[in-house]
Design a protein around this motif. Structure first.
Motif, PDB file in Angstrom:
ATOM      1  N   HIS A 143       0.908  -0.860  -0.061  1.00 25.99           N
ATOM      2  CA  HIS A 143       0.160   0.007  -0.011  1.00 25.99           C
ATOM      3  C   HIS A 143       0.784   1.258   0.164  1.00 25.99           C
ATOM      4  O   HIS A 143       0.537   2.360  -0.801  1.00 25.99           O
ATOM      5  CB  HIS A 143      -0.885   0.170   1.003  1.00 25.99           C
ATOM      6  N   ARG A 144       1.996   1.264   0.830  1.00 23.62           N
ATOM      7  CA  ARG A 144       2.711   2.323   0.785  1.00 23.62           C
ATOM      8  C   ARG A 144       3.450   2.685  -0.616  1.00 23.62           C
ATOM      9  O   ARG A 144       3.674   3.837  -0.866  1.00 23.62           O
ATOM     10  CB  ARG A 144       3.793   2.226   1.921  1.00 23.62           C
ATOM     11  N   PHE A 145       3.845   1.692  -0.961  1.00 25.17           N
ATOM     12  CA  PHE A 145       4.647   1.879  -2.248  1.00 25.17           C
ATOM     13  C   PHE A 145       3.810   2.331  -3.366  1.00 25.17           C
ATOM     14  O   PHE A 145       4.056   3.339  -4.175  1.00 25.17           O
ATOM     15  CB  PHE A 145       5.372   0.251  -2.622  1.00 25.17           C
ATOM     16  N   TYR A 146       2.428   1.665  -3.531  1.00 23.66           N
ATOM     17  CA  TYR A 146       1.646   1.942  -4.668  1.00 23.66           C
ATOM     18  C   TYR A 146       1.042   3.304  -4.433  1.00 23.66           C
ATOM     19  O   TYR A 146       0.564   3.887  -5.404  1.00 23.66           O
ATOM     20  CB  TYR A 146       0.623   0.863  -5.033  1.00 23.66           C
ATOM     21  N   ARG A 147       0.785   3.797  -3.274  1.00 20.25           N
ATOM     22  CA  ARG A 147       0.326   5.288  -2.934  1.00 20.25           C
ATOM     23  C   ARG A 147       1.402   6.268  -3.525  1.00 20.25           C
ATOM     24  O   ARG A 147       0.926   7.336  -3.891  1.00 20.25           O
ATOM     25  CB  ARG A 147       0.221   5.494  -1.587  1.00 20.25           C
ATOM     26  N   GLY A 148       2.632   5.679  -3.469  1.00 21.60           N
ATOM     27  CA  GLY A 148       3.737   6.839  -3.995  1.00 21.60           C
ATOM     28  C   GLY A 148       3.860   8.153  -3.411  1.00 21.60           C
ATOM     29  O   GLY A 148       4.468   8.871  -3.759  1.00 21.60           O
ATOM     30  N   ASP A 149       3.451   8.252  -2.014  1.00 20.04           N
ATOM     31  CA  ASP A 149       3.548   9.490  -1.353  1.00 20.04           C
ATOM     32  C   ASP A 149       4.821   9.532  -0.711  1.00 20.04           C
ATOM     33  O   ASP A 149       5.505   8.720  -0.152  1.00 20.04           O
ATOM     34  CB  ASP A 149       2.587   9.368  -0.036  1.00 20.04           C
ATOM     35  N   GLY A 150       5.443  10.840  -1.045  1.00 21.50           N
ATOM     36  CA  GLY A 150       6.971  10.820  -0.616  1.00 21.50           C
ATOM     37  C   GLY A 150       7.879  10.093  -1.723  1.00 21.50           C
ATOM     38  O   GLY A 150       9.192  10.289  -1.439  1.00 21.50           O
ATOM     39  N   GLY A 151       7.526   9.608  -2.587  1.00 20.54           N
ATOM     40  CA  GLY A 151       8.454   8.859  -3.652  1.00 20.54           C
ATOM     41  C   GLY A 151       9.143   8.005  -2.992  1.00 20.54           C
ATOM     42  O   GLY A 151       8.994   7.456  -1.854  1.00 20.54           O
ATOM     43  N   GLN A 152       9.520   7.002  -4.148  1.00 18.60           N
ATOM     44  CA  GLN A 152      10.182   5.578  -3.851  1.00 18.60           C
ATOM     45  C   GLN A 152      11.413   5.836  -2.683  1.00 18.60           C
ATOM     46  O   GLN A 152      11.579   4.840  -2.200  1.00 18.60           O
ATOM     47  CB  GLN A 152      10.706   4.927  -4.826  1.00 18.60           C
ATOM     48  N   GLY A 153      12.172   6.982  -2.660  1.00 20.15           N
ATOM     49  CA  GLY A 153      13.135   7.098  -1.979  1.00 20.15           C
ATOM     50  C   GLY A 153      12.928   6.806  -0.290  1.00 20.15           C
ATOM     51  O   GLY A 153      13.746   6.564   0.552  1.00 20.15           O
ATOM     52  N   THR A 154      11.678   6.991  -0.241  1.00 16.08           N
ATOM     53  CA  THR A 154      11.159   6.715   1.386  1.00 16.08           C
ATOM     54  C   THR A 154      10.953   5.194   1.653  1.00 16.08           C
ATOM     55  O   THR A 154      10.951   4.882   2.801  1.00 16.08           O
ATOM     56  CB  THR A 154       9.755   7.519   1.595  1.00 16.08           C
ATOM     57  N   MET A 155      11.114   4.360   0.639  1.00 15.89           N
ATOM     58  CA  MET A 155      10.571   2.799   0.911  1.00 15.89           C
ATOM     59  C   MET A 155      11.831   2.333   1.756  1.00 15.89           C
ATOM     60  O   MET A 155      11.505   1.287   2.554  1.00 15.89           O
ATOM     61  CB  MET A 155      10.840   2.208  -0.246  1.00 15.89           C
ATOM     62  N   LEU A 156      13.055   2.725   1.627  1.00 13.82           N
ATOM     63  CA  LEU A 156      14.164   2.199   2.703  1.00 13.82           C
ATOM     64  C   LEU A 156      13.717   2.619   4.312  1.00 13.82           C
ATOM     65  O   LEU A 156      13.869   1.748   4.968  1.00 13.82           O
ATOM     66  CB  LEU A 156      15.760   2.922   2.314  1.00 13.82           C
ATOM     67  N   ASP A 157      13.220   3.606   4.229  1.00 16.47           N
ATOM     68  CA  ASP A 157      13.072   3.944   5.893  1.00 16.47           C
ATOM     69  C   ASP A 157      11.823   3.402   6.160  1.00 16.47           C
ATOM     70  O   ASP A 157      11.752   2.758   7.374  1.00 16.47           O
ATOM     71  CB  ASP A 157      12.537   5.548   5.791  1.00 16.47           C
ATOM     72  N   PHE A 158      10.762   3.144   5.130  1.00 19.95           N
ATOM     73  CA  PHE A 158       9.546   2.231   5.557  1.00 19.95           C
ATOM     74  C   PHE A 158      10.099   0.784   5.742  1.00 19.95           C
ATOM     75  O   PHE A 158       9.597   0.094   6.690  1.00 19.95           O
ATOM     76  CB  PHE A 158       8.752   2.476   4.521  1.00 19.95           C
ATOM     77  N   SER A 159      10.752   0.290   4.947  1.00 20.76           N
ATOM     78  CA  SER A 159      11.606  -0.933   5.098  1.00 20.76           C
ATOM     79  C   SER A 159      11.986  -1.331   6.493  1.00 20.76           C
ATOM     80  O   SER A 159      11.967  -2.252   7.315  1.00 20.76           O
ATOM     81  CB  SER A 159      12.113  -1.644   3.998  1.00 20.76           C
ATOM     82  N   LEU A 160      13.010  -0.348   6.761  1.00 22.11           N
ATOM     83  CA  LEU A 160      13.784  -0.318   8.116  1.00 22.11           C
ATOM     84  C   LEU A 160      12.678  -0.241   9.429  1.00 22.11           C
ATOM     85  O   LEU A 160      13.065  -0.757  10.358  1.00 22.11           O
ATOM     86  CB  LEU A 160      14.636   0.787   8.112  1.00 22.11           C
ATOM     87  N   GLY A 161      11.654   0.543   9.102  1.00 22.82           N
ATOM     88  CA  GLY A 161      10.484   0.574  10.119  1.00 22.82           C
ATOM     89  C   GLY A 161       9.859  -0.598  10.334  1.00 22.82           C
ATOM     90  O   GLY A 161       9.528  -0.933  11.492  1.00 22.82           O
TER      91      GLY A 161
END
Length: 368
Positions: A332-350
């Protein structure tokens, strides 16, 4: 965490651009390790590796796992303390389409890494990841133990059984002293960032994100589903034992270990789709019986993980419902695209931090 044994260590990962490999690389960077990854390419688009922009945080070396000279050169240049071997052709359907590639990648790749470990004096420990499909599947209701027969009817399963035999031979012939090595086998792994073909979770994510129906190939196939972080915690904890950071009453050198969920967590593909749909309103699914002629894929498969519990005091942390929630939230976070893909590292670490927190609350020994 993991007896703090990875902080400052140099860790070499093959297949770091893949689904499991990218999660492992991210976790190791969080643990303070210096990571070098070796892979021939990024296997899918999108990918977890690119979504996290992980190439900015690890040494990203490209090469073919079937090329022994390239493997040895990369290892000698990096001088790793620890090796995790995940590079493989990992799809059953593709193994029918290209059996030679499957056998060469999974057998020769394992052989080349074993030679690399043998010839690279800096290596102290190595974990070789194969698959739960390395077992000869007799479609019985009991979980497969590490002492059960290896083998498989499809090329993928057979190649993984062969990889285990090759590793066992090296362990007994060359690694009675020196680097401490072991093999690991995991049940079906799901989680955010998997876009491999012919896997039910990425199939659902792709289809539903596009507003389409998902094609369910084998709705009644039963698997021991687990979040990707579950077996990775086992691999890392086993690595800590092999490094001598954690002493136990059992010898881990040269052993094989299963990592999977509790025996009660053994759900059908249809149940996985239904559980995901609770987090993805408006889903649609359709039965798909096409394209399977001449292909055999086991319908019932689960592992017995008693050895990991006895030797490592390891067991899975999450319930099936929690596993599905972690997975759905990532997509859901990835496909919403809020903040761009660069945030996915932080989200994954979260998500890693949330998983560790759950493990701490349930008093998992590896969290100390």
């Amino acid at each position: 965490m993991f007896a703090n044994c990875y902080k400052g260590r140099r860790v070499f990962i093959t297949g770091h651009t893949g689904f499991k490999g990218s999660w492992l690389a991210a976790w190791l960077t969080r643990l303070g390790a210096t990571v070098c990854g070796f892979a021939d390419s990024v296997p899918t688009s999108p990918s977890h590796f690119e979504a996290m922009r992980l190439d900015r945080h690890v040494q990203d070396v490209r090469g073919d796992i079937r090329d022994r000279d390239a493997v040895l050169r990369a290892m000698r240049d990096f001088k790793p303390d620890v090796v995790f071997h995940l590079a493989a052709q990992a799809l059953v359907r593709r193994s029918y389409e290209d059996a030679p590639l499957t056998f060469e990648s999974n057998m020769l790749g394992t052989l080349n890494l074993l030679e690399g470990v043998r010839r690279c004096p800096s290596v102290e420990a190595a974990v070789f990841i194969t698959s739960d499909k390395c077992y000869r599947n007799d479609e019985w209701v009991w979980g497969y133990r590490e002492t059960d027969h290896l083998g498989g009817d499809d090329p993928y399963s057979a190649s993984k059984g062969c990889a285990e035999i090759i590793a066992h031979s090296y362990f007994k012939s060359f690694f009675k002293e020196g680097p401490a090595c072991a093999t690991v086998r995991a049940g079906n792994v799901i989680g955010g960032g998997d876009w491999a073909a012919d896997r039910i979770v990425p199939d659902c994510a792709r289809a539903w994100a596009a507003g389409q129906a998902v094609q369910i190939r084998s709705p009644w196939a039963t698997r021991p589903w687990q979040l990707v972080l579950e077996p990775l915690s086992g691999y890392l904890w086993l690595g800590a034992h092999l490094l001598g950071a954690r002493k136990g009453p059992f010898e881990t050198r040269g052993e094989a270990y299963n990592f999977g969920p509790a025996a009660s967590v053994n759900n059908t593909v249809a149940e996985v789709v239904e559980a995901l749909a609770l987090h993805w309103p408006g889903f649609r699914s359709e039965m798909d019986k096409a394209g399977q002629a001449g292909m055999k894929e086991c319908t019932l498969l689960k592992l017995c993980c008693d050895k990991a519990l006895a030797h490592l005091d390891w067991k899975a942390t999450l319930t099936f419902e929690e596993t599905i929630r972690f997975t759905a939230e990532w997509y859901h976070r990835f496909y919403r695209g809020d903040g761009g893909q660069g945030t996915m590292l932080d989200f994954s670490l979260g998500q890693i931090a949330a998983y560790v927190n759950a493990a701490e609350q349930r008093e998992q020994l590896w969290t100390r």
